[in-house]
Design a protein around this motif. Structure first.
Motif, PDB file in Angstrom:
ATOM      1  N   VAL A  47      -3.914   1.916  11.002  1.00 57.02           N
ATOM      2  CA  VAL A  47      -2.826   2.510  11.630  1.00 57.02           C
ATOM      3  C   VAL A  47      -1.794   1.533  11.553  1.00 57.02           C
ATOM      4  N   PHE A  48      -0.574   1.597  11.016  1.00 56.98           N
ATOM      5  CA  PHE A  48       0.559   0.197  10.897  1.00 56.98           C
ATOM      6  C   PHE A  48       1.668   0.906  11.736  1.00 56.98           C
ATOM      7  N   ASP A  49       1.724  -0.097  12.888  1.00 55.14           N
ATOM      8  CA  ASP A  49       2.831   0.345  13.999  1.00 55.14           C
ATOM      9  C   ASP A  49       4.261  -0.519  13.352  1.00 55.14           C
ATOM     10  N   LEU A  50       5.365   0.411  13.518  1.00 51.27           N
ATOM     11  CA  LEU A  50       6.613  -0.077  12.803  1.00 51.27           C
ATOM     12  C   LEU A  50       7.757   0.063  13.663  1.00 51.27           C
ATOM     13  N   SER A  51       8.603  -0.699  13.812  1.00 53.99           N
ATOM     14  CA  SER A  51       9.912  -0.645  14.545  1.00 53.99           C
ATOM     15  C   SER A  51      10.632   0.578  14.326  1.00 53.99           C
ATOM     16  N   ASP A  52      10.546   1.252  13.024  1.00 54.94           N
ATOM     17  CA  ASP A  52      11.324   2.218  12.329  1.00 54.94           C
ATOM     18  C   ASP A  52      10.632   2.938  11.502  1.00 54.94           C
ATOM     19  N   ALA A  53      11.292   4.039  11.090  1.00 56.31           N
ATOM     20  CA  ALA A  53      10.698   4.904  10.199  1.00 56.31           C
ATOM     21  C   ALA A  53      10.511   4.065   8.504  1.00 56.31           C
ATOM     22  N   ALA A  54       9.676   4.427   7.897  1.00 58.21           N
ATOM     23  CA  ALA A  54       9.606   3.654   6.451  1.00 58.21           C
ATOM     24  C   ALA A  54       8.775   4.401   5.614  1.00 58.21           C
ATOM     25  N   GLY A  55       9.276   4.398   4.111  1.00 59.46           N
ATOM     26  CA  GLY A  55       8.573   5.284   3.252  1.00 59.46           C
ATOM     27  C   GLY A  55       7.060   4.429   2.796  1.00 59.46           C
ATOM     28  N   HIS A  56       6.341   5.180   2.340  1.00 61.66           N
ATOM     29  CA  HIS A  56       4.896   4.663   1.878  1.00 61.66           C
ATOM     30  C   HIS A  56       4.302   5.627   0.834  1.00 61.66           C
ATOM     31  N   GLN A  57       3.467   4.760   0.156  1.00 67.66           N
ATOM     32  CA  GLN A  57       2.719   5.375  -1.147  1.00 67.66           C
ATOM     33  C   GLN A  57       1.340   4.855  -1.018  1.00 67.66           C
ATOM     34  N   VAL A  58       0.305   5.642  -1.377  1.00 67.64           N
ATOM     35  CA  VAL A  58      -0.996   5.210  -1.170  1.00 67.64           C
ATOM     36  C   VAL A  58      -1.587   5.743  -2.405  1.00 67.64           C
ATOM     37  N   PHE A  59      -2.511   4.740  -3.223  1.00 65.15           N
ATOM     38  CA  PHE A  59      -3.311   5.107  -4.159  1.00 65.15           C
ATOM     39  C   PHE A  59      -4.723   4.237  -4.281  1.00 65.15           C
ATOM     40  N   THR A  60      -5.660   4.890  -4.822  1.00 69.41           N
ATOM     41  CA  THR A  60      -7.052   3.886  -4.939  1.00 69.41           C
ATOM     42  C   THR A  60      -7.478   3.355  -6.143  1.00 69.41           C
ATOM     43  N   LEU A  61      -8.215   2.441  -6.331  1.00 72.84           N
ATOM     44  CA  LEU A  61      -8.619   1.661  -7.370  1.00 72.84           C
ATOM     45  C   LEU A  61     -10.207   1.572  -7.193  1.00 72.84           C
ATOM     46  N   GLU A  62     -10.688   1.610  -8.445  1.00 76.78           N
ATOM     47  CA  GLU A  62     -12.338   1.299  -8.302  1.00 76.78           C
ATOM     48  C   GLU A  62     -12.735   0.119  -8.832  1.00 76.78           C
ATOM     49  N   ASN A  63     -13.990  -0.399  -8.800  1.00 74.40           N
ATOM     50  CA  ASN A  63     -14.685  -1.432  -9.414  1.00 74.40           C
ATOM     51  C   ASN A  63     -13.986  -2.898  -9.278  1.00 74.40           C
ATOM     52  N   PRO A  64     -13.672  -3.249  -7.975  1.00 81.27           N
ATOM     53  CA  PRO A  64     -14.230  -2.579  -6.710  1.00 81.27           C
ATOM     54  C   PRO A  64     -13.378  -1.675  -6.195  1.00 81.27           C
ATOM     55  N   ALA A  65     -14.128  -1.144  -4.930  1.00 80.11           N
ATOM     56  CA  ALA A  65     -13.200  -0.031  -4.344  1.00 80.11           C
ATOM     57  C   ALA A  65     -12.116  -0.347  -3.770  1.00 80.11           C
ATOM     58  N   ARG A  66     -10.740   0.028  -3.572  1.00 75.91           N
ATOM     59  CA  ARG A  66     -10.021  -0.620  -3.011  1.00 75.91           C
ATOM     60  C   ARG A  66      -8.825   0.620  -2.791  1.00 75.91           C
ATOM     61  N   VAL A  67      -8.042   0.537  -1.532  1.00 80.98           N
ATOM     62  CA  VAL A  67      -6.988   1.471  -1.361  1.00 80.98           C
ATOM     63  C   VAL A  67      -5.646   0.473  -1.168  1.00 80.98           C
ATOM     64  N   VAL A  68      -4.637   1.030  -2.109  1.00 86.88           N
ATOM     65  CA  VAL A  68      -3.263   0.139  -2.160  1.00 86.88           C
ATOM     66  C   VAL A  68      -2.230   1.087  -1.138  1.00 86.88           C
ATOM     67  N   ILE A  69      -1.520   0.336  -0.429  1.00 86.21           N
ATOM     68  CA  ILE A  69      -0.435   0.976   0.371  1.00 86.21           C
ATOM     69  C   ILE A  69       0.704   0.115   0.219  1.00 86.21           C
ATOM     70  N   ASP A  70       1.919   0.923  -0.500  1.00 89.68           N
ATOM     71  CA  ASP A  70       3.000   0.597  -0.693  1.00 89.68           C
ATOM     72  C   ASP A  70       3.941   0.842   0.585  1.00 89.68           C
ATOM     73  N   LEU A  71       4.297  -0.184   1.643  1.00 87.35           N
ATOM     74  CA  LEU A  71       5.449   0.034   2.572  1.00 87.35           C
ATOM     75  C   LEU A  71       6.648  -0.171   2.000  1.00 87.35           C
ATOM     76  N   ALA A  72       7.752   0.801   1.923  1.00 88.72           N
ATOM     77  CA  ALA A  72       8.944   0.489   1.806  1.00 88.72           C
ATOM     78  C   ALA A  72       9.872   0.319   2.779  1.00 88.72           C
ATOM     79  N   ASP A  73      11.001  -0.533   2.720  1.00 88.54           N
ATOM     80  CA  ASP A  73      11.749  -0.893   3.732  1.00 88.54           C
ATOM     81  C   ASP A  73      11.439  -1.675   4.674  1.00 88.54           C
ATOM     82  N   ILE A  74      10.452  -2.577   4.698  1.00 86.06           N
ATOM     83  CA  ILE A  74       9.782  -3.512   5.509  1.00 86.06           C
ATOM     84  C   ILE A  74      10.310  -4.978   5.342  1.00 86.06           C
ATOM     85  N   GLY A  75      11.065  -5.277   6.442  1.00 88.59           N
ATOM     86  CA  GLY A  75      11.478  -6.797   6.390  1.00 88.59           C
ATOM     87  C   GLY A  75      10.522  -7.737   6.710  1.00 88.59           C
ATOM     88  N   SER A  76      10.942  -8.877   6.879  1.00 88.94           N
ATOM     89  CA  SER A  76      10.119 -10.110   7.173  1.00 88.94           C
ATOM     90  C   SER A  76       9.534  -9.796   8.718  1.00 88.94           C
TER      91      SER A  76
END
Length: 462
Positions: A47-76
């Motif tokens: 769970v990612f707790d945010l101060s405001d709504a933000a877009g996101h995209q998720v995709f998976t990779l293999e060898n090794p197994a990974r999940v990549v989450i791109d969070l848009a509009d995230i400041g410092s």
């Protein structure tokens, strides 16, 4: 004229400045405030707790197994996702800022997993959240779970032998009690004045109750929630039905806006509305647990809405009231009762059409005195003792039966099943239509995670 023009120009400039301020505010980047991981028996949740709504995209990779989450509009942010440790399917987490400004978070997994993700709007004490669920790969899980079916002559011999067996007989069965500790994980439930959480108290009481049930000859407890994770309300009902439970008991600790209110109570399902204003308020709060706990509701079919309150459910409600009265009477010897009779309301978690079900509000955690009691292990044990005393009293007058065939195989009388061996071209929906049942019921009985079938797989037909 010059003075009027200057005023007009000043007003125009002020409007432009205000518009620019509002535009900048609306475009302000969200802040990543926290990252939390919950590990349950069927999935690992991030769970990612945010101060405001933000877009996101998720995709998976293999060898090794990974999940990549791109969070848009995230400041410092001062928060570093790399500090999050491994748990469940999650081995570790790392993150990096992308050239286009996105924050990329990589989940390193122990093994391949299916993913689902969704955003949640603010609810209760939580703000905006992005939830990513990780589930073990279906193919791997089915290979581990599914036995090799008989084939050829062996299968024919087995079918012929089955036809020669004498008819099934009825005998008594173990009494199965489904014990549901309310809330959990993301959803703490009600909070006491000193910070005691309902989810922790009711899990402790539920474990104590399960120990009592399992210690009684002829009884067996099924824990719906075993740890600190959230289970959706419909999933709680499904698990109880899959276990062929004879009684469903949901354990809670009540909360109210007035801290002076105290007492224990028992609720059963009402098809016609709540029996009191507080019952209506409580049902609304409990039924919103999925919004707090984090269940994506938008794409789920409301299957329970299609279950008619037929003869089966009417009988279940009648049995629920009988069992509930016995539990309430037993609780009354330990604690003040909020009301002297079983209350009724439209709790989602009580809507199993064929299982007597009750919701027990052990005490008011929002009342300082009762919060102190609920935090005591001795009082928790006495609560569990009282609930079990009522349950045992009910089953002294009612004993469920099961079918037993000559080979010793057994099923609950109301849930006796046929079998079907999956052939090439079979689909779950077609089999449901052929055997006059529905796809969801087939998934429940056979513990299927999806509609995917394997040739040679043996299905139980309810």
């Amino acid at each position: 004229m010059n003075r009027l023009a200057a005023v007009r120009n000043g007003v125009g400039a002020w409007r432009v400045a205000m518009a620019m301020t509002l535009l900048c505010a609306s475009a302000q980047a969200a802040e990543l405030r926290d990252v939390r991981v919950w590990d349950g028996p069927h999935n690992t949740r991030v769970v990612f707790d945010l101060s405001d709504a933000a877009g996101h995209q998720v995709f998976t990779l293999e060898n090794p197994a990974r999940v990549v989450i791109d969070l848009a509009d995230i400041g410092s942010s001062a928060l570093d996702p790399n500090r999050v440790g491994g748990e469940g399917l999650l081995r570790g987490m790392r993150s990096a800022r992308q050239p286009d400004g996105r924050l990329r978070v990589v989940l390193d997994l122990e093994r391949s997993a299916r993913t689902s993700s969704f955003a949640l709007s603010p609810q209760a004490q939580y703000g905006h959240r992005i939830v990513v669920d990780l589930q073990p790969d279906v193919a791997d899980a089915e290979r581990e779970r599914s036995p090799t079916p008989p084939s050829g002559a062996a299968a024919s011999s087995a079918e012929e032998a089955a036809l020669q067996q004498p008819a099934a007989r009825l005998e008594q069965k173990h009494i199965i009690i489904a014990i549901d500790a309310g809330h959990g994980g993301e959803d703490p439930g009600a909070l006491g004045p000193s910070g005691l959480k309902e989810k922790d108290v009711v899990l402790s009481i539920s474990r104590r109750l399960a120990d009592l049930v399992n210690a009684e000859p002829g009884f067996k407890a099924v824990m719906i929630r075993r740890g600190d994770y959230y289970i959706g309300l419909r999933e709680r009902v499904r698990k109880a039905r899959a276990a062929q439970a004879d009684l469903f008991v949901s354990i809670h600790a009540n909360g109210f806006t007035d801290s002076r209110v105290r007492g224990s109570s028992v609720y059963t399902l009402s098809p016609n509305g709540a029996s009191s204003e507080q019952a209506r308020w409580l049902a609304k709060r409990e039924n919103e647990a999925d919004l707090v706990g984090g269940i994506e509701l938008a794409d789920k079919e409301d299957t329970l809405a299609h279950v008619l309150l037929d003869i089966s459910q009417s009988a279940a409600i009648e049995a629920s009231v009988d069992a509930g009265k016995r539990v309430l009477q037993s609780l009354g010897q330990l604690n003040k009762l909020q009301r002297g009779d079983v209350q009724r309301a439209g709790f989602m978690v009580l809507k199993a059409p064929d299982i007597p079900s009750m919701l027990v509000e052990t005490a008011f955690i929002t009342n300082p005195g009762e919060e102190r009691k609920l935090g005591s292990g001795a009082f928790q044990q006495r609560i569990a003792d009282s609930i079990f005393e009522g349950i045992h009293s009910y089953f002294e007058n009612y004993r469920p039966l099961r079918y037993v065939d000559a080979r010793g195989g057994a099923t609950t009388a109301a849930l006796a099943t046929d079998r079907h061996t999956v052939q090439r071209g079979d689909t779950l929906s077609e089999l449901a239509q052929r055997y006059r049942t529905d796809s969801q019921r087939l998934r429940q009985v056979n513990d299927l995670d999806s509609d995917m079938l394997r040739v040679g797989q043996v299905l139980q037909i309810p």
